[in-house]
Design a protein around this motif. Sequence first.
Motif, PDB file in Angstrom:
ATOM      1  N   GLY A 176     -23.431 -93.632  83.847  1.00 18.43           N
ATOM      2  CA  GLY A 176     -23.355 -94.278  82.534  1.00 18.43           C
ATOM      3  C   GLY A 176     -24.254 -93.602  81.516  1.00 18.43           C
ATOM      4  N   ARG A 177     -25.359 -93.019  81.977  1.00 19.60           N
ATOM      5  CA  ARG A 177     -26.264 -92.327  81.060  1.00 19.60           C
ATOM      6  C   ARG A 177     -25.561 -91.147  80.384  1.00 19.60           C
ATOM      7  NH1 ARG A 177     -30.090 -88.185  80.824  1.00 19.60           N
ATOM      8  NH2 ARG A 177     -31.954 -88.715  79.586  1.00 19.60           N
ATOM      9  N   ASP A 178     -24.655 -90.487  81.119  1.00 17.78           N
ATOM     10  CA  ASP A 178     -23.900 -89.393  80.506  1.00 17.78           C
ATOM     11  C   ASP A 178     -23.062 -89.897  79.331  1.00 17.78           C
ATOM     12  OD1 ASP A 178     -24.912 -87.501  82.224  1.00 17.78           O
ATOM     13  OD2 ASP A 178     -23.231 -87.602  83.625  1.00 17.78           O
ATOM     14  N   ILE A 179     -22.519 -91.097  79.477  1.00 18.51           N
ATOM     15  CA  ILE A 179     -21.746 -91.677  78.378  1.00 18.51           C
ATOM     16  C   ILE A 179     -22.681 -92.043  77.225  1.00 18.51           C
ATOM     17  CG2 ILE A 179     -20.266 -93.604  77.671  1.00 18.51           C
ATOM     18  CD1 ILE A 179     -19.044 -93.591  80.421  1.00 18.51           C
ATOM     19  N   CYS A 180     -23.877 -92.531  77.555  1.00 15.44           N
ATOM     20  CA  CYS A 180     -24.862 -92.824  76.510  1.00 15.44           C
ATOM     21  C   CYS A 180     -25.186 -91.575  75.698  1.00 15.44           C
ATOM     22  CB  CYS A 180     -26.148 -93.372  77.131  1.00 15.44           C
ATOM     23  SG  CYS A 180     -26.008 -95.026  77.841  1.00 15.44           S
ATOM     24  N   VAL A 244     -13.685 -95.015  73.872  1.00 11.98           N
ATOM     25  CA  VAL A 244     -12.824 -94.814  75.040  1.00 11.98           C
ATOM     26  C   VAL A 244     -11.794 -93.714  74.825  1.00 11.98           C
ATOM     27  CG1 VAL A 244     -13.123 -97.166  75.909  1.00 11.98           C
ATOM     28  CG2 VAL A 244     -11.261 -96.681  74.294  1.00 11.98           C
ATOM     29  N   SER A 245     -11.437 -93.418  73.573  1.00  7.46           N
ATOM     30  CA  SER A 245     -10.399 -92.416  73.319  1.00  7.46           C
ATOM     31  C   SER A 245     -10.956 -91.066  72.886  1.00  7.46           C
ATOM     32  CB  SER A 245      -9.413 -92.930  72.261  1.00  7.46           C
ATOM     33  OG  SER A 245     -10.082 -93.304  71.077  1.00  7.46           O
ATOM     34  N   GLN A 246     -12.259 -90.947  72.755  1.00  7.16           N
ATOM     35  CA  GLN A 246     -12.856 -89.657  72.386  1.00  7.16           C
ATOM     36  C   GLN A 246     -12.868 -88.709  73.583  1.00  7.16           C
ATOM     37  OE1 GLN A 246     -16.795 -90.588  70.843  1.00  7.16           O
ATOM     38  NE2 GLN A 246     -16.028 -90.676  68.746  1.00  7.16           N
ATOM     39  N   PRO A 247     -12.609 -87.412  73.378  1.00  2.19           N
ATOM     40  CA  PRO A 247     -12.767 -86.444  74.473  1.00  2.19           C
ATOM     41  C   PRO A 247     -14.225 -86.446  74.943  1.00  2.19           C
ATOM     42  CG  PRO A 247     -11.547 -85.492  72.643  1.00  2.19           C
ATOM     43  CD  PRO A 247     -12.091 -86.789  72.148  1.00  2.19           C
ATOM     44  N   PHE A 248     -14.426 -86.513  76.233  1.00  4.21           N
ATOM     45  CA  PHE A 248     -15.764 -86.607  76.793  1.00  4.21           C
ATOM     46  C   PHE A 248     -16.502 -85.287  76.602  1.00  4.21           C
ATOM     47  CE2 PHE A 248     -18.412 -87.056  80.892  1.00  4.21           C
ATOM     48  CZ  PHE A 248     -19.403 -87.752  80.235  1.00  4.21           C
ATOM     49  N   VAL A 249     -17.745 -85.332  76.098  1.00  2.27           N
ATOM     50  CA  VAL A 249     -18.451 -84.100  75.759  1.00  2.27           C
ATOM     51  C   VAL A 249     -18.732 -83.221  76.979  1.00  2.27           C
ATOM     52  CG1 VAL A 249     -19.535 -84.962  73.648  1.00  2.27           C
ATOM     53  CG2 VAL A 249     -20.674 -85.320  75.850  1.00  2.27           C
ATOM     54  N   LYS A 250     -18.839 -83.827  78.156  1.00  2.48           N
ATOM     55  CA  LYS A 250     -19.142 -83.031  79.351  1.00  2.48           C
ATOM     56  C   LYS A 250     -17.882 -82.531  80.057  1.00  2.48           C
ATOM     57  CE  LYS A 250     -22.805 -83.738  81.768  1.00  2.48           C
ATOM     58  NZ  LYS A 250     -23.845 -84.268  82.689  1.00  2.48           N
ATOM     59  N   GLN A 258     -11.158 -92.406  80.372  1.00  2.00           N
ATOM     60  CA  GLN A 258     -10.660 -91.871  81.650  1.00  2.00           C
ATOM     61  C   GLN A 258     -11.814 -91.525  82.588  1.00  2.00           C
ATOM     62  OE1 GLN A 258      -8.368 -88.681  79.948  1.00  2.00           O
ATOM     63  NE2 GLN A 258      -6.432 -89.834  80.005  1.00  2.00           N
ATOM     64  N   TYR A 259     -12.881 -90.954  82.030  1.00  2.00           N
ATOM     65  CA  TYR A 259     -14.057 -90.623  82.832  1.00  2.00           C
ATOM     66  C   TYR A 259     -14.659 -91.891  83.424  1.00  2.00           C
ATOM     67  CZ  TYR A 259     -18.878 -89.311  83.901  1.00  2.00           C
ATOM     68  OH  TYR A 259     -20.093 -89.140  84.524  1.00  2.00           O
ATOM     69  N   GLU A 261     -13.166 -94.815  83.978  1.00  2.00           N
ATOM     70  CA  GLU A 261     -12.264 -95.391  84.989  1.00  2.00           C
ATOM     71  C   GLU A 261     -12.333 -94.609  86.297  1.00  2.00           C
ATOM     72  OE1 GLU A 261      -7.555 -96.709  85.465  1.00  2.00           O
ATOM     73  OE2 GLU A 261      -8.239 -95.621  83.672  1.00  2.00           O
ATOM     74  N   LYS A 262     -12.339 -93.298  86.205  1.00  2.00           N
ATOM     75  CA  LYS A 262     -12.405 -92.444  87.397  1.00  2.00           C
ATOM     76  C   LYS A 262     -13.668 -92.714  88.210  1.00  2.00           C
ATOM     77  CE  LYS A 262     -12.775 -87.545  88.679  1.00  2.00           C
ATOM     78  NZ  LYS A 262     -12.822 -86.155  88.142  1.00  2.00           N
ATOM     79  N   ASN A 263     -14.781 -93.047  87.513  1.00  4.08           N
ATOM     80  CA  ASN A 263     -16.064 -93.228  88.183  1.00  4.08           C
ATOM     81  C   ASN A 263     -16.455 -94.691  88.373  1.00  4.08           C
ATOM     82  OD1 ASN A 263     -17.369 -90.387  88.522  1.00  4.08           O
ATOM     83  ND2 ASN A 263     -16.495 -90.371  86.457  1.00  4.08           N
ATOM     84  N   GLY A 264     -15.496 -95.584  88.152  1.00  3.63           N
ATOM     85  CA  GLY A 264     -15.754 -97.000  88.398  1.00  3.63           C
ATOM     86  C   GLY A 264     -16.723 -97.644  87.427  1.00  3.63           C
ATOM     87  N   LEU A 265     -16.803 -97.122  86.210  1.00  2.00           N
ATOM     88  CA  LEU A 265     -17.696 -97.685  85.198  1.00  2.00           C
ATOM     89  C   LEU A 265     -16.927 -98.669  84.328  1.00  2.00           C
ATOM     90  CD1 LEU A 265     -19.433 -94.372  84.076  1.00  2.00           C
ATOM     91  CD2 LEU A 265     -20.491 -96.189  85.406  1.00  2.00           C
ATOM     92  N   LYS A 266     -17.359 -99.912  84.337  1.00  2.00           N
ATOM     93  CA  LYS A 266     -16.735-100.928  83.493  1.00  2.00           C
ATOM     94  C   LYS A 266     -17.684-101.240  82.347  1.00  2.00           C
ATOM     95  CE  LYS A 266     -13.941-102.981  87.160  1.00  2.00           C
ATOM     96  NZ  LYS A 266     -13.599-104.215  87.897  1.00  2.00           N
ATOM     97  N   MET A 267     -17.334-100.750  81.174  1.00  2.24           N
ATOM     98  CA  MET A 267     -18.209-100.879  80.012  1.00  2.24           C
ATOM     99  C   MET A 267     -17.906-102.159  79.239  1.00  2.24           C
ATOM    100  SD  MET A 267     -18.009 -96.906  78.689  1.00  2.24           S
ATOM    101  CE  MET A 267     -16.218 -96.960  78.492  1.00  2.24           C
TER     102      MET A 267
END
Length: 278
Positions: A176-180, A244-250, A258-259, A261-267
């Motif tokens: 989740g920190r990567d999303i932060c 949720v719809s932005q391309p993930f920077v990493k 999608q990232y 959901e793939k990693n089981g993160l429910k925000m």
Amino acid sequence: MAITAAAVKAFREKTGLPMMDCKRALTEADGDEDAAMEILRKKGLAKMTEKIAERTTEEGVIAIASENGSTGMVELLCESAPVASNADFLQLAEDIAKVVAMNPLFDTVESLMEKEAPSKPGQTLQAVLEELFNRIREVFRVRRFLKVDGKVAQYLHHDRKTAVLLPLEDGDEALGRDICMHIAAMQPHGLNADDIDPAILENERRIQLEMMNADPKNANKPEEIKHKIIDGKMGAFVAQQCLVSQPFVKDSDVTVGQYAEKNGLKMKKFIHWKLGRD
């Protein structure tokens, strides 16, 4: 009671204040250090109250602390960049964040500052703030604070001026920190379309209409055609503003949604603070 030079020197070492301030306070308190300290605190608070109106607090830090399953975040302002990196100032910010995390949510800054400072047992946060003002002579202000219960991913930029909290219903806080970090870099306006401020959407529609009216190819089109074209553009705009719809920077091959959901993160939502901004 005569106040000796040795007594003044010892009191100055404890407070870090100018020699004459220490001597005056000790004289007024008849040599009682505790009473002298209270005198200095009250005078410092009065001076700080006077100066708040005439000084701006545009520097400072954001601090985050987690305690017993809760996370506190605070924005503490000061006047100058050097003070924002002062060790005692940073400790005060961390103490305030920790107190926020450890207690039920406070209604006011005043009630928060009445609590004991974790790093200085026996002193309230307000007392520590006043002592710091007496030594540094800058105005300090708690601009805002919040508390989040439960699992929270977090990111605090190295300059302590940008912070993100991401409450999670489920998932690994480290992922989740990567999303932060993505939120801090890309600054989405909301988790999804429902979170976008209607004023932002209205302003974008106005800009798009002005651009069409200034374009010779589109200026003479019927208004309903213009608005249909704008509707299409707004879909793309909203997608750019939603986390949720932005391309993930990493990994730009997937969206943040999608990232997650793939990693089981429910925000649930996210909180993004930048120093001095709402």
